[in-house]
Write a protein that holds these residues in place. Structure first.
Motif: not given
Length: 173
Positions: A70-76, A155-158
């Motif tokens: 979910x976070x990947x999509x939000x960050x993108x 994103x990478x750090x998350x």
């Protein structure tokens, strides 16, 4: 997006822990490499551990992985919005509300791996399409300034943060 360094003031203070995990990385290379390393990590998790939470009230392994997707999509989305010069403030998201709203009980780790790979592939396509000038654009997210160039680091750090949590608290190797 060419190699660049994130600058002070590019992100909110609460993102600092994630960004610190990525210092001195070629961030585009790290995004690409992490696609496979995190997918392989998901595959290494025994399915019998998928519904494990290290204490009552904590997320299960599948919930942590879904949060990452979910976070990947939000960050993108934020990366797209910032790089395109979005002028409207973008609200934050409440991760616990998202986790409570998604039912992962019928999901399996193999499906979650595929979902992550698909999301990261879309992120990589977006990152490669952004020019250095576009990466410098700034907007407001959760009331804080955020540049497009900061988002790949976040994103990478998350994911690095959550892999550490899964290894340390969930006893996954």
């Amino acid at each position: 997006m060419t190699q660049f360094q994130v600058q002070p003031g590019d992100y909110a203070p609460f993102h600092n822990g994630y960004v610190q995990l990525t210092r001195d990385m070629d961030i585009v290379e790290a995004l690409d490499r992490q696609r496979d390393t995190f997918a392989d990590f998901i595959s290494s998790i025994p399915e019998e551990k998928a519904d494990y939470a290290y204490e009552p009230g904590k997320w299960t392994v599948k919930q942590v992985i879904q949060h990452i997707v979910d976070a990947e999509r939000i960050f993108a989305f934020r990366l797209l919005a910032m790089s395109r010069g979005e002028k409207q403030p973008i609200p934050g998201f409440e991760q616990d509300d998202y986790a409570a709203a998604v039912d992962v009980s019928d999901r399996n780790l193999k499906d979650q791996r595929r979902e992550f790979e698909s999301a990261r592939d879309a992120t990589l396509t977006l990152v490669h399409s952004i020019s250095p000038k576009e990466s410098e654009r700034q907007g407001i997210v959760s009331g804080y300034p955020l540049t497009a160039r900061a988002l790949p680091f976040i994103m990478v750090g998350h994911i690095e943060h959550h892999v550490r949590v899964l290894k340390d608290l969930y006893d996954l190797k």
